[in-house]
Design a protein around this motif. Structure first.
Motif, PDB file in Angstrom:
ATOM      1  N   MET A   1       0.858  -1.170   0.000  1.00  0.00           N
ATOM      2  CA  MET A   1       0.000   0.000   0.000  1.00  0.00           C
ATOM      3  C   MET A   1       0.904   1.233   0.000  1.00  0.00           C
ATOM      4  O   MET A   1       1.742   1.379   0.883  1.00  0.00           O
ATOM      5  CB  MET A   1      -0.896  -0.018   1.238  1.00  0.00           C
ATOM      6  N   ASP A   2       0.691   2.100  -0.978  1.00  0.00           N
ATOM      7  CA  ASP A   2       1.498   3.320  -1.034  1.00  0.00           C
ATOM      8  C   ASP A   2       0.840   4.446  -0.232  1.00  0.00           C
ATOM      9  O   ASP A   2      -0.243   4.276   0.344  1.00  0.00           O
ATOM     10  CB  ASP A   2       1.758   3.736  -2.483  1.00  0.00           C
ATOM     11  N   ALA A   3       1.501   5.583  -0.173  1.00  0.00           N
ATOM     12  CA  ALA A   3       1.031   6.702   0.650  1.00  0.00           C
ATOM     13  C   ALA A   3      -0.320   7.229   0.172  1.00  0.00           C
ATOM     14  O   ALA A   3      -1.174   7.590   0.994  1.00  0.00           O
ATOM     15  CB  ALA A   3       2.070   7.821   0.650  1.00  0.00           C
ATOM     16  N   LEU A   4      -0.543   7.269  -1.132  1.00  0.00           N
ATOM     17  CA  LEU A   4      -1.814   7.770  -1.655  1.00  0.00           C
ATOM     18  C   LEU A   4      -2.966   6.838  -1.272  1.00  0.00           C
ATOM     19  O   LEU A   4      -4.044   7.299  -0.871  1.00  0.00           O
ATOM     20  CB  LEU A   4      -1.735   7.933  -3.175  1.00  0.00           C
ATOM     21  N   GLN A   5      -2.746   5.538  -1.361  1.00  0.00           N
ATOM     22  CA  GLN A   5      -3.785   4.590  -0.964  1.00  0.00           C
ATOM     23  C   GLN A   5      -4.083   4.684   0.528  1.00  0.00           C
ATOM     24  O   GLN A   5      -5.239   4.609   0.946  1.00  0.00           O
ATOM     25  CB  GLN A   5      -3.369   3.168  -1.329  1.00  0.00           C
ATOM     26  N   LEU A   6      -3.061   4.853   1.330  1.00  0.00           N
ATOM     27  CA  LEU A   6      -3.256   5.008   2.767  1.00  0.00           C
ATOM     28  C   LEU A   6      -4.041   6.281   3.068  1.00  0.00           C
ATOM     29  O   LEU A   6      -4.951   6.277   3.901  1.00  0.00           O
ATOM     30  CB  LEU A   6      -1.900   5.030   3.488  1.00  0.00           C
ATOM     31  N   PHE A   7      -3.702   7.373   2.390  1.00  0.00           N
ATOM     32  CA  PHE A   7      -4.436   8.624   2.544  1.00  0.00           C
ATOM     33  C   PHE A   7      -5.917   8.421   2.204  1.00  0.00           C
ATOM     34  O   PHE A   7      -6.801   8.861   2.945  1.00  0.00           O
ATOM     35  CB  PHE A   7      -3.813   9.708   1.657  1.00  0.00           C
ATOM     36  N   GLY A   8      -6.196   7.744   1.107  1.00  0.00           N
ATOM     37  CA  GLY A   8      -7.577   7.477   0.707  1.00  0.00           C
ATOM     38  C   GLY A   8      -8.311   6.615   1.713  1.00  0.00           C
ATOM     39  O   GLY A   8      -9.468   6.877   2.044  1.00  0.00           O
ATOM     40  N   LEU A   9      -7.648   5.592   2.207  1.00  0.00           N
ATOM     41  CA  LEU A   9      -8.250   4.717   3.214  1.00  0.00           C
ATOM     42  C   LEU A   9      -8.608   5.501   4.469  1.00  0.00           C
ATOM     43  O   LEU A   9      -9.706   5.363   5.018  1.00  0.00           O
ATOM     44  CB  LEU A   9      -7.296   3.566   3.559  1.00  0.00           C
ATOM     45  N   LEU A  10      -7.697   6.339   4.929  1.00  0.00           N
ATOM     46  CA  LEU A  10      -7.958   7.132   6.130  1.00  0.00           C
ATOM     47  C   LEU A  10      -9.082   8.149   5.902  1.00  0.00           C
ATOM     48  O   LEU A  10      -9.925   8.360   6.777  1.00  0.00           O
ATOM     49  CB  LEU A  10      -6.678   7.834   6.588  1.00  0.00           C
ATOM     50  N   ALA A  11      -9.103   8.778   4.730  1.00  0.00           N
ATOM     51  CA  ALA A  11     -10.143   9.759   4.433  1.00  0.00           C
ATOM     52  C   ALA A  11     -11.526   9.111   4.400  1.00  0.00           C
ATOM     53  O   ALA A  11     -12.478   9.623   5.002  1.00  0.00           O
ATOM     54  CB  ALA A  11      -9.847  10.450   3.101  1.00  0.00           C
ATOM     55  N   VAL A  12     -11.627   7.987   3.733  1.00  0.00           N
ATOM     56  CA  VAL A  12     -12.931   7.313   3.618  1.00  0.00           C
ATOM     57  C   VAL A  12     -13.358   6.720   4.963  1.00  0.00           C
ATOM     58  O   VAL A  12     -14.536   6.760   5.314  1.00  0.00           O
ATOM     59  CB  VAL A  12     -12.895   6.248   2.500  1.00  0.00           C
ATOM     60  N   THR A  13     -12.417   6.218   5.734  1.00  0.00           N
ATOM     61  CA  THR A  13     -12.740   5.712   7.074  1.00  0.00           C
ATOM     62  C   THR A  13     -13.240   6.837   7.965  1.00  0.00           C
ATOM     63  O   THR A  13     -14.236   6.678   8.684  1.00  0.00           O
ATOM     64  CB  THR A  13     -11.505   5.036   7.706  1.00  0.00           C
ATOM     65  N   ALA A  14     -12.580   7.994   7.913  1.00  0.00           N
ATOM     66  CA  ALA A  14     -13.028   9.149   8.691  1.00  0.00           C
ATOM     67  C   ALA A  14     -14.429   9.576   8.263  1.00  0.00           C
ATOM     68  O   ALA A  14     -15.270   9.925   9.108  1.00  0.00           O
ATOM     69  CB  ALA A  14     -12.045  10.304   8.532  1.00  0.00           C
TER      70      ALA A  14
ATOM     71  N   GLY B   1     -11.564  13.176   0.982  1.00  0.00           N
ATOM     72  CA  GLY B   1     -11.896  12.150   0.008  1.00  0.00           C
ATOM     73  C   GLY B   1     -11.891  12.701  -1.410  1.00  0.00           C
ATOM     74  O   GLY B   1     -11.475  12.034  -2.352  1.00  0.00           O
ATOM     75  N   SER B   2     -12.337  13.939  -1.556  1.00  0.00           N
ATOM     76  CA  SER B   2     -12.320  14.590  -2.861  1.00  0.00           C
ATOM     77  C   SER B   2     -10.894  14.790  -3.355  1.00  0.00           C
ATOM     78  O   SER B   2     -10.575  14.505  -4.518  1.00  0.00           O
ATOM     79  CB  SER B   2     -13.037  15.936  -2.776  1.00  0.00           C
ATOM     80  N   ILE B   3     -10.041  15.252  -2.470  1.00  0.00           N
ATOM     81  CA  ILE B   3      -8.632  15.437  -2.829  1.00  0.00           C
ATOM     82  C   ILE B   3      -8.023  14.102  -3.255  1.00  0.00           C
ATOM     83  O   ILE B   3      -7.315  14.021  -4.262  1.00  0.00           O
ATOM     84  CB  ILE B   3      -7.854  16.057  -1.654  1.00  0.00           C
TER      85      ILE B   3
END
Length: 74
Positions: A1-14, A39-41
């Protein structure tokens, strides 16, 4: 999992957590709007512009709900 995927996972979880809690207090709507913006970003950074656009609309809708909800309501 790269940084962008982790960012997306955290955004959608939040987003999911804040959405589940927003009926409890008015102030949970504002973090939900912020999570939608994140999530938009993510959507735009990933190249999935329809997802990014829909999440941006959700952020605006959530801000509107927060602004019209009476402050003394739960």
């Amino acid at each position: 999992m790269d940084a962008l995927q982790l960012f997306g996972l955290l955004a959608v979880t939040a987003m999911l957590i804040r959405y589940a809690l927003e009926d409890h207090r008015r102030w949970f709507i504002l973090p939900f709007a912020a999570a939608c913006a994140l999530g938009s970003i993510y959507g735009f950074l990933q190249g999935a512009w329809p997802f990014g656009l829909v999440e941006a609309v959700w952020a605006v809708v959530a801000l509107r709900r927060w602004s019209v909800r009476p402050p003394l309501m739960a």
